[in-house]
Design an enzyme around this catalytic site. Sequence first.
Site, short mmCIF file in Angstrom:
data_model
loop_
_atom_site.label_atom_id
_atom_site.label_comp_id
_atom_site.label_asym_id
_atom_site.label_seq_id
_atom_site.Cartn_x
_atom_site.Cartn_y
_atom_site.Cartn_z
N CYS A 134 -32.04 -28.85 22.58
CA CYS A 134 -31.58 -28.08 23.74
C CYS A 134 -32.42 -28.39 24.97
O CYS A 134 -32.26 -29.48 25.53
CB CYS A 134 -31.54 -26.59 23.41
SG CYS A 134 -30.31 -25.71 24.40
N HIS A 242 -28.40 -25.96 18.55
CA HIS A 242 -29.56 -25.41 17.84
C HIS A 242 -29.40 -25.51 16.33
O HIS A 242 -29.05 -24.53 15.66
CB HIS A 242 -29.77 -23.96 18.26
CG HIS A 242 -30.25 -23.83 19.66
ND1 HIS A 242 -31.58 -23.80 19.99
CD2 HIS A 242 -29.57 -23.79 20.82
CE1 HIS A 242 -31.71 -23.71 21.30
NE2 HIS A 242 -30.49 -23.72 21.84
N GLU A 244 -31.75 -25.67 14.25
CA GLU A 244 -32.84 -24.93 13.58
C GLU A 244 -32.41 -23.54 13.12
O GLU A 244 -32.97 -22.95 12.20
CB GLU A 244 -34.06 -24.83 14.49
CG GLU A 244 -34.05 -23.73 15.53
CD GLU A 244 -33.07 -23.97 16.70
OE1 GLU A 244 -32.53 -25.09 16.79
OE2 GLU A 244 -32.87 -23.03 17.49
N1 LIG Z 1 -32.49 -23.49 29.58
C1 LIG Z 1 -31.71 -24.67 29.31
C2 LIG Z 1 -31.87 -25.05 27.84
C3 LIG Z 1 -31.18 -24.08 26.96
C4 LIG Z 1 -31.96 -23.68 25.73
O1 LIG Z 1 -32.89 -24.35 25.27
N2 LIG Z 1 -31.58 -22.55 25.22
C5 LIG Z 1 -32.30 -21.87 24.19
C6 LIG Z 1 -31.93 -20.42 24.23
C7 LIG Z 1 -32.89 -19.63 23.38
C8 LIG Z 1 -32.43 -18.20 23.23
O2 LIG Z 1 -32.10 -17.61 24.28
O3 LIG Z 1 -32.38 -17.74 22.09
C9 LIG Z 1 -30.23 -24.46 29.62
O4 LIG Z 1 -29.82 -23.31 29.82
O5 LIG Z 1 -29.48 -25.45 29.62
#
Ligand SMILES: N[C@@H](CCC(=O)NCCCC(=O)O)C(=O)O
Length: 279
Positions: A134, A242, A244
């Site tokens: 991400c 994601h 994970e």
């Molecule tokens: N901020 C960037 C990358 C998005 C990202 O890594 N999201 C993880 C979210 C974690 C969470 O809120 O549980 C974008 O918005 O593109």
Amino acid sequence: MRESKDLRGGMYATGSTDGNPLNRQPLVAISADVVELYKYLWQATPLQYIEAAVAGAGVFPLIVPSVGDRLDFDQLFAAVDGLIVTGSGSNVHPSLYGGDRSQANGPYDPARDSTTLPLILKAIAEGLPVLAICRGLQELNVALGGTLATEIQERPGSLDHREVQSDNRDERYAIHQVLSVTPDGCLSSVVGADNIIVNSLHRQAIDRLGEGLEVEARAEDGTIEAVSFRSASAFALGVQWHPEYWISTDEISARIFRAFGDAVRARAAHKGPVAYVAE
Ligand SMILES: N[C@@H](CCC(=O)NCCCC(=O)O)C(=O)O
């Protein structure tokens, strides 16, 4: 393989050691955010990435504090055999790719940017297996001279790639987005499918592709959802979703982390056995 229970209640077959001291869990560097908790600043990595690294990849994650060039990366790279760059609610600072620096494109974490971007470049240069997730995929792209598009849901014809607004994390991380996988690429060899269904929690995406990156998957609206550094001497994969989160129940997610762990173990074995000092 040993069975183990993670902190979130999932049961996993770990990829960890068979007891042979020469097959210990290889060390893997994992990124950290600078976040405020209990009214002071922490260096922190979300639990879901730690669990996926240990139980899904069978590696030993070492959290690398985001302190930029105050870290001796050579020292770190002598000790680790892989790098995981995690997701985050913060965004790569637009000044790093000529974007709009307004607060609307935040929140930002410059300390993380100043650590992960050089870390990624060095990992690729040294042939370290890299799994970028991400925000991590976005950092991989920017580190290689690419750019990001912001608020992509506002683009004509774009899907809304943001998570549903819910206090229930399983709902936020729900698997629903269909991707087409580039044939004969790195991701294709890992997942063994032309189409996969993944979760989606992002409002930014790759705009101009970084130097040396190749597209490994796209969403139905054309958004780049996975890239690889194909000429890398090791596994170097970035995914916008994601894997994970559902590692214990979703086979595609499990395959990605297992493939990363196998690449890390291959590098560790190539480096030779860990020095083992008998007690
Ligand atoms: N901020 C960037 C990358 C998005 C990202 O890594 N999201 C993880 C979210 C974690 C969470 O809120 O549980 C974008 O918005 O593109």
